[in-house]
Write a protein that holds these residues in place. Structure first.
Motif, PDB file in Angstrom:
ATOM      1  N   LEU A   6       3.884  -2.426  -3.056  1.00  0.00           N
ATOM      2  CA  LEU A   6       3.276  -3.018  -1.864  1.00  0.00           C
ATOM      3  C   LEU A   6       1.754  -2.935  -1.935  1.00  0.00           C
ATOM      4  CD1 LEU A   6       4.704  -2.428   1.693  1.00  0.00           C
ATOM      5  CD2 LEU A   6       2.262  -2.659   1.327  1.00  0.00           C
ATOM      6  N   VAL A  69       0.314 -10.040   5.379  1.00  0.00           N
ATOM      7  CA  VAL A  69       1.413  -9.317   4.737  1.00  0.00           C
ATOM      8  C   VAL A  69       2.404  -8.818   5.786  1.00  0.00           C
ATOM      9  CG1 VAL A  69       2.000  -7.221   3.458  1.00  0.00           C
ATOM     10  CG2 VAL A  69       0.089  -8.641   2.708  1.00  0.00           C
ATOM     11  N   ARG A  70       1.898  -8.285   6.903  1.00  0.00           N
ATOM     12  CA  ARG A  70       2.798  -7.762   7.932  1.00  0.00           C
ATOM     13  C   ARG A  70       3.682  -8.862   8.516  1.00  0.00           C
ATOM     14  NH1 ARG A  70       3.638  -6.908  13.262  1.00  0.00           N
ATOM     15  NH2 ARG A  70       1.990  -8.368  13.854  1.00  0.00           N
ATOM     16  N   HIS A  72       4.224 -12.178   7.240  1.00  0.00           N
ATOM     17  CA  HIS A  72       4.954 -13.072   6.336  1.00  0.00           C
ATOM     18  C   HIS A  72       5.460 -12.396   5.069  1.00  0.00           C
ATOM     19  CE1 HIS A  72       3.561 -16.291   8.916  1.00  0.00           C
ATOM     20  NE2 HIS A  72       2.293 -15.947   8.700  1.00  0.00           N
ATOM     21  N   GLY A  73       4.970 -11.192   4.805  1.00  0.00           N
ATOM     22  CA  GLY A  73       5.405 -10.493   3.596  1.00  0.00           C
ATOM     23  C   GLY A  73       4.824 -11.098   2.330  1.00  0.00           C
ATOM     24  N   TYR A  74       5.424 -10.713   1.221  1.00  0.00           N
ATOM     25  CA  TYR A  74       5.008 -11.218  -0.091  1.00  0.00           C
ATOM     26  C   TYR A  74       5.964 -12.296  -0.556  1.00  0.00           C
ATOM     27  CZ  TYR A  74       2.073  -7.039  -0.182  1.00  0.00           C
ATOM     28  OH  TYR A  74       1.145  -6.073   0.118  1.00  0.00           O
ATOM     29  N   GLU A 139      13.065  -8.517   0.000  1.00  0.00           N
ATOM     30  CA  GLU A 139      13.353  -8.150   1.384  1.00  0.00           C
ATOM     31  C   GLU A 139      13.051  -6.675   1.626  1.00  0.00           C
ATOM     32  OE1 GLU A 139      15.391  -9.797  -0.607  1.00  0.00           O
ATOM     33  OE2 GLU A 139      15.232 -11.808   0.316  1.00  0.00           O
ATOM     34  N   ASN A 142       9.201  -6.234   1.773  1.00  0.00           N
ATOM     35  CA  ASN A 142       8.631  -6.786   2.992  1.00  0.00           C
ATOM     36  C   ASN A 142       9.020  -5.970   4.221  1.00  0.00           C
ATOM     37  OD1 ASN A 142       7.302  -8.805   1.629  1.00  0.00           O
ATOM     38  ND2 ASN A 142       8.942 -10.315   1.885  1.00  0.00           N
ATOM     39  N   ALA A 145       6.684  -3.114   4.281  1.00  0.00           N
ATOM     40  CA  ALA A 145       5.364  -3.522   4.769  1.00  0.00           C
ATOM     41  C   ALA A 145       5.307  -3.470   6.283  1.00  0.00           C
ATOM     42  CB  ALA A 145       5.034  -4.926   4.270  1.00  0.00           C
ATOM     43  N   LYS A 146       6.366  -3.881   6.938  1.00  0.00           N
ATOM     44  CA  LYS A 146       6.387  -3.859   8.403  1.00  0.00           C
ATOM     45  C   LYS A 146       6.414  -2.434   8.949  1.00  0.00           C
ATOM     46  CE  LYS A 146       8.710  -8.332   8.810  1.00  0.00           C
ATOM     47  NZ  LYS A 146       9.947  -9.058   9.214  1.00  0.00           N
TER      48      LYS A 146
END
Length: 631
Positions: A6, A69-70, A72-74, A139, A142, A145-146
């Motif tokens: 991340l 990133v938070r 939509h993620g990667y 998944e 991500n 990341a949240k």
């Protein structure tokens, strides 16, 4: 592993931001670790170094990318690229596991003692990563990341160097930027994969036309048909390392006075623009998982390239070398980004420490225009077209280039690669050398002082220079004498007087453009004790000139030199530096074998003679910086 992935991906995005033309981010990244050095607190952090004129914009960019990133993620390609990079890093450490340096191990053990952090070792970490990494999903990353990037428990820290015309944003302004980013519409990250090969076509291979060997040093020298010289020193010091350097005479000395201001940083400008068909950001992505890097450089008297690679990625490094020589890029956006970064560094040079270093540089070169500190004016004068044309001129002909390889390879096995990628480089038979622009140190005793800053400290430098009858023995005696002086200064200034935390004494000699030497003595101290401590340092110099070294100090130096040689002789960079030194100065490499005899033969008389020869009390510079008077 998930947190490393991340942080690595967000750091890569910040690196892309940096390459935008007007980006104020000079350096930045992200990762998990202790909070502000507190072992009991963990945090996910982003960090950046910003230009003074782009603080708020830089903060907004960093917050926006983190929020992207938070929300939509990667994307899948980012994750696969980061997995490949992480695995390549671990593989290199695994391949070198039997030759890991003690300092790397002790650091981990200290961390284990302080925080009980596990120390499984690379023998476990690499196989574990190979097994686990393929199963880590997009998944999963991500979702992590949240969990790490939250709307609560967020701390913002900003430090701004005090300088005229620069105001730090207020707490209210920072919070307003933070809230505005949270309310903004932010689109998902998008990238287009570039599947083109590094080279659009393979170069026509040249041939080795002459071979020489230096059996006692393990060196093989080739002459290629295009005139290039290749020096090979295979070693077993590291299993997963090949170091590389190329050099050719000329450097920025070949620039006219009128063009110097426009192209003095040509290597930085073109080196940050990518190579061949690829911008720097695209090139970085294409090299993911490859342990191969290279960068061009241009010094005052030489130009060249430096790099390193894993043995399995030697061909990639050679392809990069081919591109930086035969197909450099001229990119306006990268140029603007590079100038923005330089402007940021120029602003940072207003600090007292930087001002002292700059003042010493100018003083030692007697104000020569080619030895000026970095300023906003110098950055503004840079010109992309002039820099690009100068870079082309420096690298367009490899006839007088020397290419050096040191590391884990077999000479015969890499010959086809050398013939392909170095033998195929352009050559017209040009031979040239550097120009002497008459940059000389001042003569006589020069003393100067100035006031800057508010901290209650002074910085002191004593610099001795002069001509030198260069030889291996004279260079060795200069270094040995300076080592003795360093011991004496440490004992008197720190241990007896208690006036400094540390004192530096170093020496260097050069053959080009004219044979000479320079001895630097420097320390930081209480402003009220400057005269006392300078007087003590001068007494040490007088004592060394008059009485010579003590037997105890002489033995210390010999023991240290023998120990250093034992470790240096098994270091690839040491050999790379030595080979460049001998070949660029046209000195026989065989002289390198005489160093142990010099150590054994060191005596009081040689050190005393060197002290009288090089510590010339009628020819030195003294520079002192005091704090400004308090009103």
């Amino acid at each position: 592993l998930v947190e490393k992935l991340l942080g690595g991906m967000l750091s890569d995005r910040v690196e892309e931001l940096k390459q935008q033309g007007d980006c104020p981010i000079m350096f930045g990244g992200a990762g998990s670790g202790s909070l502000f050095g507190l072992r009991t607190k963990e945090a996910f952090s982003t960090f950046s170094l910003l230009t003074a004129d782009g603080i708020e914009k830089g903060i907004r960019l960093m917050l926006t990318e983190t929020e992207r990133v938070r929300r939509h993620g990667y994307i899948a390609s980012e994750l696969e690229r980061q997995k490949t990079k992480l695995l390549a890093e671990l593989e290199t450490r695994f391949n070198e596991r039997s030759k890991t340096e003690s300092k790397d191990i002790t650091g981990k053990l200290v961390q284990n003692f302080l925080t009980q952090e596990a120390v499984p070792g690379i023998e476990w970490s690499y196989p574990h990563a190979k097994k686990v990494l393929p199963g880590i999903t997009l998944e999963e990353v991500n979702e992590m990341a949240k969990k790490l990037i939250l709307d609560r428990n967020t701390v913002m820290i900003l430090t701004v160097q005090a300088q005229e015309g620069v105001d730090a944003p207020t707490k209210e302004a920072l919070l307003a930027i933070y809230e505005d980013v949270k309310q903004s519409e932010i689109t998902p990250y998008v990238e287009t994969e570039d599947t083109r090969p590094l080279l659009p076509a393979m170069p026509s291979a040249g041939k080795v036309i002459d071979t020489k060997t230096l059996p006692g040093l393990g060196i093989t020298e080739w002459k290629l048909a295009n005139g290039a010289r290749v020096i090979l020193r295979p070693t077993d010091f590291k299993d997963d390392e090949i170091r590389f350097r190329a050099f050719s005479p000329g450097g920025t000395s070949r620039l006219s006075d009128s063009d110097y201001a426009k192209a003095w940083d040509a290597d930085g400008i073109i080196g940050s623009s990518g190579a061949g068909q690829f911008k720097e950001a695209v090139l970085t992505k294409k090299l993911a998982g490859k342990v191969a890097s290279i960068h061009p450089w241009i010094s005052p008297l030489f130009e060249g390239l430096s790099g390193s690679c894993s043995p399995k990625d030697l061909e990639t490094m050679l392809q990069l070398n081919y591109l930086y020589i035969s197909a450099p890029r001229r990119d306006k956006q990268s140029f603007n980004s590079h100038k923005k970064m330089l402007s940021g560094f120029a602003a940072m040079s207003n600090s007292p420490d930087a001002a002292f270093r700059d003042s010493l540089t100018v003083l030692m070169a007697q104000g020569h225009p080619r030895r000026q500190p970095l300023t906003a004016k110098r950055v503004a004068e840079l010109d992309l077209s002039t820099a690009y044309m100068f870079y082309l001129d420096r690298f367009m002909d490899v006839n007088d280039f020397t290419f050096v390889f040191v590391g884990n390879f077999e000479v015969q096995k890499i010959q086809p690669l050398i013939e392909q990628y170095i033998g195929g480089l352009p050559s017209s038979g040009r031979k040239e050398k550097w120009k002497d622009h008459g940059i000389h140190a001042p003569k006589g005793v020069v003393e100067k002082s100035f006031k800057l800053g508010s901290d209650p400290k002074s910085m002191v430098s004593l610099v001795f220079t002069g001509p030198m009858a260069y030889s291996e023995e004279s260079q060795y005696n200069l270094q040995s004498m300076t080592s003795v002086l360093r011991i004496m200064l440490r004992e008197s200034l720190r241990e007896e007087k208690g006036g400094v935390y540390g004192v530096r004494a170093s020496a260097k000699s050069n053959l080009l453009p004219q044979p000479g030497y320079r001895i630097d003595i420097s320390f930081t101290c209480d402003p009220d004790r400057v005269d006392e401590l300078v007087e003590t340092a001068m007494e040490d110099i007088h004592n060394l000139r008059d009485a010579g070294p003590s037997e105890k100090n002489l033995q210390k130096i010999q023991v240290t030199q023998r120990r250093s040689l034992e470790t240096d002789i098994r270091d690839n960079k040491y050999w790379l530096d030595k080979i460049q030194h001998y070949y660029s100065n046209n000195i026989e490499m065989a002289q390198m074998a005489g160093y142990p005899a010099l150590i054994d033969g060191l005596d009081e008389g040689e050190v005393t003679k060197a002290a009288n020869l090089y510590l010339n009390l009628d020819n030195y510079v003294k520079l002192v910086m005091y704090p400004e008077d308090k009103e």
